[in-house]
Design an enzyme around this catalytic site. Structure first.
Site, PDB file in Angstrom:
ATOM      1  CB  SER A  88      21.209   8.094  -0.560  1.00  0.00           C
ATOM      2  OG  SER A  88      20.510   8.117   0.656  1.00  0.00           O
ATOM      3  CD  GLU A 108      16.296   5.800  -3.739  1.00  0.00           C
ATOM      4  OE1 GLU A 108      16.086   4.887  -2.920  1.00  0.00           O
ATOM      5  OE2 GLU A 108      17.000   6.795  -3.464  1.00  0.00           O
ATOM      6  CG  HIS A 130      18.508   3.466  -0.071  1.00  0.00           C
ATOM      7  ND1 HIS A 130      17.892   4.407  -0.867  1.00  0.00           N
ATOM      8  CD2 HIS A 130      19.388   4.143   0.708  1.00  0.00           C
ATOM      9  CE1 HIS A 130      18.362   5.605  -0.565  1.00  0.00           C
ATOM     10  NE2 HIS A 130      19.270   5.475   0.370  1.00  0.00           N
TER      11      HIS A 130
END
Length: 308
Positions: free
Chosen positions: A116, A215, A285
């Site tokens: 992330s 992503e 996620h």
């Protein structure tokens, strides 16, 4: 830290029970109950989690000031008695550590784990310091979902064999992908929003001859398309070995149309690229977030991604 029996990626030892893991928060902060759950998880794996006293402080957005977060990160990477550095959570703010990182001499490589917002750190460590690092769940992400296949895959990579199991089910989205026999290159990528933020910075993603994966989370399809178009117009898909779209997660109860819009958008965009473009699942996620090594050579053949 005593010397491990087996050697992992880039000469970094595999973990074993009793090892100390420095837990860092280079981005957002966390409540005490979250921190306890994360430390309890490490303890259940036979590891000792350690959080420096200055990890958290008074900052309106992040876990602490930029200087304090940078110093905690440096302290963790240079600690002689810890075996790994693991991000507590994502969020935002890691990119503000860039001015500090640019002044440091690279410390000896240590296992670094996160994803992330840690995309920035993965790219910096790989492209500036030559490190290979593990794109995998933060501790908070692991405790939030408790996904058994994710936990098993990560424990296998950390304790038993550093090479993840081959990741299958990757499907072609454009003509070049459908005709490609085997694609080989170093793996790079991460969170799409962070990759877009890298453009024009000293840590801009290097995609040349690399297999790139992306992503993201809680982004509308048109926003994701804008980010992909920005990378395309910046020339970042020219010369790359290929592109894999992994998971783009969202609140399905609120964004019902995303279920049809996302596949259509990714396929349409993929058709505009000259590189092979694929779609995969199990990285991102959502509950399933399988570990991937940033900077490690891979090949993609017949829908399966294999680390070399």
């Amino acid at each position: 830290m005593s010397q491990a029996v087996e050697i992992g990626i880039s000469g970094v030892p595999l973990l074993r029970p009793g090892d100390v893991v420095d837990v860092v928060a280079p981005s957002s902060g966390a409540d005490p109950d979250i921190i306890k759950k994360c430390l309890d998880l490490l303890s259940s794996w036979g590891l000792t989690g350690r959080i420096h006293d200055e990890t958290f402080g008074d900052d309106i957005f992040f876990s602490n000031t930029s200087n304090a977060r940078a110093q905690c990160l440096l302290r963790a990477h240079t600690a002689p008695d810890s075996a790994a550095v693991w991000c507590l959570r994502g969020g935002s703010g890691a990119t503000s550590l860039l001015p500090y990182l640019l002044t440091w001499a690279p410390p000896p490589q240590k296992l670094f784990i996160g994803f992330s917002d840690a995309t920035f750190l993965h790219l910096f460590f790989n492209q500036k310091w030559g490190w290979t690092s593990l794109h995998a769940s933060t501790l908070k992400h692991l405790t939030d979902f408790e996904d058994a296949p994710t936990l098993d895959a990560l424990k296998h990579v950390l304790f038993t064999c550093p090479l993840p199991a081959p990741l299958s089910g990757i499907t072609p989205l454009n003509a070049k992908a459908r005709t490609a026999s085997k694609i080989t290159g170093a793996l790079t990528g991460g969170n799409l929003s962070l990759l877009q933020s890298s453009i024009g910075t000293p840590w801009q993603i290097d995609t040349t001859d690399r297999l790139v994966f992306v992503e993201d989370v809680d982004e509308k399809p048109y926003r994701t398309l804008e980010r992909l178009t920005h990378l395309q117009q910046a020339g970042l898909f020219k010369g790359c070995a290929g592109l894999i779209f992994f998971d783009f997660t969202y609140n399905t109860a609120v964004e019902e149309k995303h279920h049809t819009l996302y596949p259509e958008m990714l396929s349409t965009f993929g058709a505009t690229l000259d590189c092979p473009v694929f779609k995969g699942t199990g990285v991102g996620h959502g509950p399933r977030n399988l570990p991937l090594w940033i900077g490690k050579d891979v090949h993609l053949e017949r829908g399966t991604l294999t680390f070399l």
